[in-house]
Design an enzyme around this catalytic site. Sequence first.
Site, short mmCIF file in Angstrom:
data_model
loop_
_atom_site.label_atom_id
_atom_site.label_comp_id
_atom_site.label_asym_id
_atom_site.label_seq_id
_atom_site.Cartn_x
_atom_site.Cartn_y
_atom_site.Cartn_z
N GLU A 22 36.43 37.09 37.08
CA GLU A 22 36.14 36.17 38.18
C GLU A 22 34.75 35.58 37.95
O GLU A 22 34.12 35.86 36.93
CB GLU A 22 36.21 36.89 39.54
CG GLU A 22 35.22 38.04 39.65
CD GLU A 22 35.34 38.83 40.96
OE1 GLU A 22 35.65 38.25 42.00
OE2 GLU A 22 35.10 40.05 40.91
N TYR A 75 29.07 43.34 53.08
CA TYR A 75 28.76 42.09 53.77
C TYR A 75 29.97 41.17 53.77
O TYR A 75 30.97 41.43 53.09
CB TYR A 75 27.57 41.39 53.11
CG TYR A 75 27.88 40.76 51.76
CD1 TYR A 75 28.06 41.54 50.63
CD2 TYR A 75 28.01 39.38 51.63
CE1 TYR A 75 28.35 40.96 49.40
CE2 TYR A 75 28.30 38.79 50.41
CZ TYR A 75 28.48 39.59 49.30
OH TYR A 75 28.79 39.01 48.09
N LYS A 105 33.26 44.65 49.00
CA LYS A 105 32.25 43.59 49.06
C LYS A 105 30.89 44.23 49.33
O LYS A 105 30.32 44.16 50.42
CB LYS A 105 32.62 42.54 50.12
CG LYS A 105 31.96 41.21 49.88
CD LYS A 105 32.68 40.12 50.63
CE LYS A 105 31.88 38.83 50.70
NZ LYS A 105 31.51 38.27 49.41
N LEU A 134 36.90 40.91 43.37
CA LEU A 134 36.84 40.82 44.83
C LEU A 134 38.05 40.00 45.27
O LEU A 134 38.29 38.91 44.72
CB LEU A 134 35.55 40.13 45.29
CG LEU A 134 35.49 40.09 46.81
CD1 LEU A 134 35.06 41.44 47.37
CD2 LEU A 134 34.57 39.01 47.30
N1 PMP Z 1 34.24 36.98 43.81
C1 PMP Z 1 33.00 37.40 44.09
C2 PMP Z 1 32.33 38.36 43.13
C3 PMP Z 1 32.32 36.94 45.22
O1 PMP Z 1 31.08 37.37 45.51
C4 PMP Z 1 32.97 36.00 46.07
C5 PMP Z 1 32.28 35.44 47.28
N2 PMP Z 1 31.83 36.40 48.15
C6 PMP Z 1 34.26 35.59 45.75
C7 PMP Z 1 34.87 36.10 44.61
C8 PMP Z 1 35.01 34.63 46.62
O2 PMP Z 1 35.41 35.24 47.83
P1 PMP Z 1 35.62 34.41 49.16
O3 PMP Z 1 36.68 33.39 48.88
O4 PMP Z 1 36.06 35.41 50.16
O5 PMP Z 1 34.32 33.76 49.49
#
Ligand code: PMP
Length: 287
Positions: free
Chosen positions: A180, A33, A147, A204
Site C-alpha cells: 500500500e 487514531y 490504525k 490498513l
Molecule cells: N493505508 C495507510 C497506511 C494509511 O495510513 C491510510 C490512511 N489512514 C490508508 C491506507 C487509507 O485509509 P482511509 O481510506 O481509511 O483513509
Amino acid sequence: MGRLAYVNGRYVPHAQAMVHVEDRGYQFADGVYEVVPVIDGVLVDEEPHLDRLGYSLQELRIAWPVTRPVLKLILRELMTSNGLKRGLVYFQVSRGVAPRDHKFPAGIKSALVITTKRMNPPSEAVLRHGVAVSSQPDIRWTRRDIKSLSLLPNILAKQAATEAKAFEAWLVDGDGVVTEGSSTNAWIVKDGTVITYPKGHDILGGITRLSLLELADKTGTKLVERSFTLKEAISADEAFLTSSSAFILPVTSIDGQQIGSGKPGPVTQQLRQIYLDNVARQVQAAS
Ligand code: PMP
C-alpha cells in the site's frame, strides 16, 4: 473565537491543546487514531470509521474513552465550533497517562484528543496530470491492519518520496509486492480489471478502499483483491491511490516511469466519479 481542540473532556484553544508528558501515546505510540473526511459539514463514511476505531482499540485492548454516541456528539460539537465545512477530523485514543512502564498500567482511563483541519479539494492540475509515486521498502511491523499511532516507517517513506519529488511512497515488501502507500491504499488497472492488495494483517483496511470496492462492485466493474508487484504496477494500464484525505487520485508515474498513457485513465476517472457521487448522496441524506 479561534479554532478549538478537544482534549480529555475539554474544548481548548488549539494553540494551547496539550497532553501530559506521560501520556502513553506520546511515550510509546500506545494508541490508535482515525481521520474522517468532512464535506459540506457532513462526516463521510462515519460509521465504518467508528467501526475501524473499535477494531483497532479491541486489538490493542484499549477501552473506548467515551461511548460511541458520545464520541459522535463531541465530533459534531467541535466541527460546529470550528465552522468546519470541508476538511478532516482527526481523533486519537491512547491507553492513557501513567508512570512510564512498558506493561499495561492498571486502572487508568484511555485518553481522547480531537482536532479539525480545513482542506481544499485537489487542484485541477493534480486531477488533470495525476500524481507521481516513489517506491520505498516496506519496513513496518506485521499488524498494519491496526490504525496505530506508530507511524515512523510511514513518515520515513513519505519523506523519502517527497525528496524524490513524488506525492506518495508505495511500499514494497521483500517479494517485490506493493502492499500500500505510506498513507493511502494502492491500486492498478490491467485489461479492465481493477486490482488491489487483499484485506488482512498486511495492509490498513482503508475506508475509502472499502467504500470504493462496494460501489464499484455494484456498477459491474471487474475487481480482484490480490497482490501485485512493483514491476506489474509499472506496466499497468492505469494506477491510482485512495484515502480519506485524497479520495481517489490518479497515479501517472512510478519511480519516474510513465504509467499507461501517462494521463489519468478512464477507469480511474470513472471510479473517482462513482465515489464522489456517493459522497454527494451522503451529504444530501444528512442535510
Ligand atoms: N493505508 C495507510 C497506511 C494509511 O495510513 C491510510 C490512511 N489512514 C490508508 C491506507 C487509507 O485509509 P482511509 O481510506 O481509511 O483513509
